[in-house]
Scaffold this active site. Sequence first.
Site, short mmCIF file in Angstrom:
data_model
loop_
_atom_site.label_atom_id
_atom_site.label_comp_id
_atom_site.label_asym_id
_atom_site.label_seq_id
_atom_site.Cartn_x
_atom_site.Cartn_y
_atom_site.Cartn_z
N ASP A 1 9.61 -6.44 3.48
CA ASP A 1 9.07 -6.06 5.37
C ASP A 1 9.96 -5.52 5.98
O ASP A 1 11.43 -6.24 5.47
CB ASP A 1 8.74 -7.08 6.18
CG ASP A 1 8.23 -6.47 7.54
OD1 ASP A 1 6.94 -5.81 7.36
OD2 ASP A 1 8.82 -6.88 9.15
N GLU B 1 -1.14 -8.25 8.95
CA GLU B 1 0.04 -8.35 9.28
C GLU B 1 0.21 -9.40 10.17
O GLU B 1 0.77 -8.11 10.66
CB GLU B 1 1.41 -7.08 8.94
CG GLU B 1 2.51 -6.92 6.84
CD GLU B 1 2.59 -5.50 7.51
OE1 GLU B 1 3.90 -5.37 8.44
OE2 GLU B 1 2.84 -5.72 6.15
N SER C 1 0.61 -1.05 -0.41
CA SER C 1 -0.42 -0.01 0.27
C SER C 1 1.01 1.32 -0.21
O SER C 1 0.28 1.82 -0.15
CB SER C 1 -1.40 0.02 0.89
OG SER C 1 -0.15 0.43 2.35
N ASP D 1 13.41 7.80 5.89
CA ASP D 1 14.79 8.60 4.86
C ASP D 1 15.01 9.84 5.40
O ASP D 1 16.39 10.33 5.19
CB ASP D 1 14.22 8.58 3.59
CG ASP D 1 13.74 7.01 2.40
OD1 ASP D 1 14.20 6.38 2.72
OD2 ASP D 1 13.47 7.51 1.75
N GLY E 1 6.33 4.45 -2.40
CA GLY E 1 7.28 4.92 -2.85
C GLY E 1 7.98 2.99 -2.71
O GLY E 1 8.82 3.08 -4.12
N LYS E 2 7.50 2.44 -2.19
CA LYS E 2 7.92 1.13 -1.89
C LYS E 2 8.27 0.55 -2.85
O LYS E 2 8.94 -0.50 -4.59
CB LYS E 2 7.38 0.37 -0.83
CG LYS E 2 7.68 -0.57 0.46
CD LYS E 2 7.60 -1.22 1.06
CE LYS E 2 7.92 -1.47 2.15
NZ LYS E 2 7.06 -2.31 3.04
N HIS F 1 19.18 -0.98 0.78
CA HIS F 1 18.37 -2.61 1.58
C HIS F 1 17.67 -3.51 -0.10
O HIS F 1 17.30 -4.48 0.03
CB HIS F 1 18.09 -1.84 2.94
CG HIS F 1 16.94 -1.41 2.50
ND1 HIS F 1 17.14 0.32 2.72
CD2 HIS F 1 15.68 -1.06 3.19
CE1 HIS F 1 16.19 0.97 2.70
NE2 HIS F 1 15.20 0.31 2.84
P1 IMP Z 1 6.89 -1.92 6.13
O1 IMP Z 1 8.07 -2.76 5.44
O2 IMP Z 1 6.48 -1.53 5.50
O3 IMP Z 1 6.03 -2.79 7.62
O4 IMP Z 1 7.49 -1.05 7.25
C1 IMP Z 1 8.44 -0.40 8.04
C2 IMP Z 1 8.03 0.90 7.92
O5 IMP Z 1 9.26 1.61 7.87
C3 IMP Z 1 7.32 1.81 7.34
O6 IMP Z 1 6.92 3.09 8.92
C4 IMP Z 1 8.04 2.33 6.12
O7 IMP Z 1 7.52 3.81 5.88
C5 IMP Z 1 9.17 2.46 6.82
N1 IMP Z 1 10.45 1.96 5.60
C6 IMP Z 1 10.74 0.73 4.91
N2 IMP Z 1 11.16 1.06 3.67
C7 IMP Z 1 11.92 2.15 4.23
C8 IMP Z 1 12.82 2.49 3.56
O8 IMP Z 1 13.80 2.29 2.23
N3 IMP Z 1 12.80 3.85 3.66
C9 IMP Z 1 12.90 4.59 4.26
N4 IMP Z 1 11.83 4.05 5.58
C10 IMP Z 1 11.27 2.59 4.81
#
Ligand code: IMP
Length: 190
Positions: A65, A36, A8, A143, A11-12, A167
């Site tokens: 994740d 999740e 959702s 970020d 950005g990802k 990563h």
């Molecule tokens: P999830 O993998 O979507 O559960 O991400 C966990 C948290 O880490 C969320 O608040 C995302 O916004 C943050 N997050 C995931 N990937 C990144 C990244 O590449 N850069 C910065 N924050 C990230």
Amino acid sequence: MKLKIVTSNPGKAAEFREGLNHLGIEVEHCSIAYDEVQTSELEEVVIKGMEALRSKGLSNFIIDDTGLFIDALKDFPGVWSAYVQKTIGNKGILKLMENEENRKAEFRTCIGCDMDGETLTVTGVCKGSITQSEQGTEGFGYDPIFTHDGKRTFAEISLEEKNEVSHRGKGIRLLVEKLESFRSAETERN
Ligand code: IMP
């Protein structure tokens, strides 16, 4: 080859699209909600998420994740990164890190891929540190407070440059290697 990226987070999705297109894989973004689980391992969250999506009939997809692991905070927020970002946010992390000299941190991302019902997982890691203040407007999540080179945050570099060092970018390249060996083993079997 075409894979669905289930997230959702736009950005990802954009990072997966750029990273995978670059390596010749087409990506379709799907925003399908799934439960999740909260556990202490990124990989377990991914495996359970994949099971939930398969039970909805989905195949040939990717999920990830991700966590930010801060050395001085004993790896917090780690697997709780999403909750912490939603609650105290980057300002809260900077507050916890006030007067802290050890600013070492790393992002870890576990990527899970369903390929014709098979489960492939990889983990990408990016070492860096937490800045003293929020900087930059690119990217998302943590970020603006994470720097890999000690000079610019991930929110101050382009998506392409982030994918070269991040990563997720590393995870994507590892996944493509795994997918290629999986596919050539499959061709040999048939
Ligand atoms: P999830 O993998 O979507 O559960 O991400 C966990 C948290 O880490 C969320 O608040 C995302 O916004 C943050 N997050 C995931 N990937 C990144 C990244 O590449 N850069 C910065 N924050 C990230």
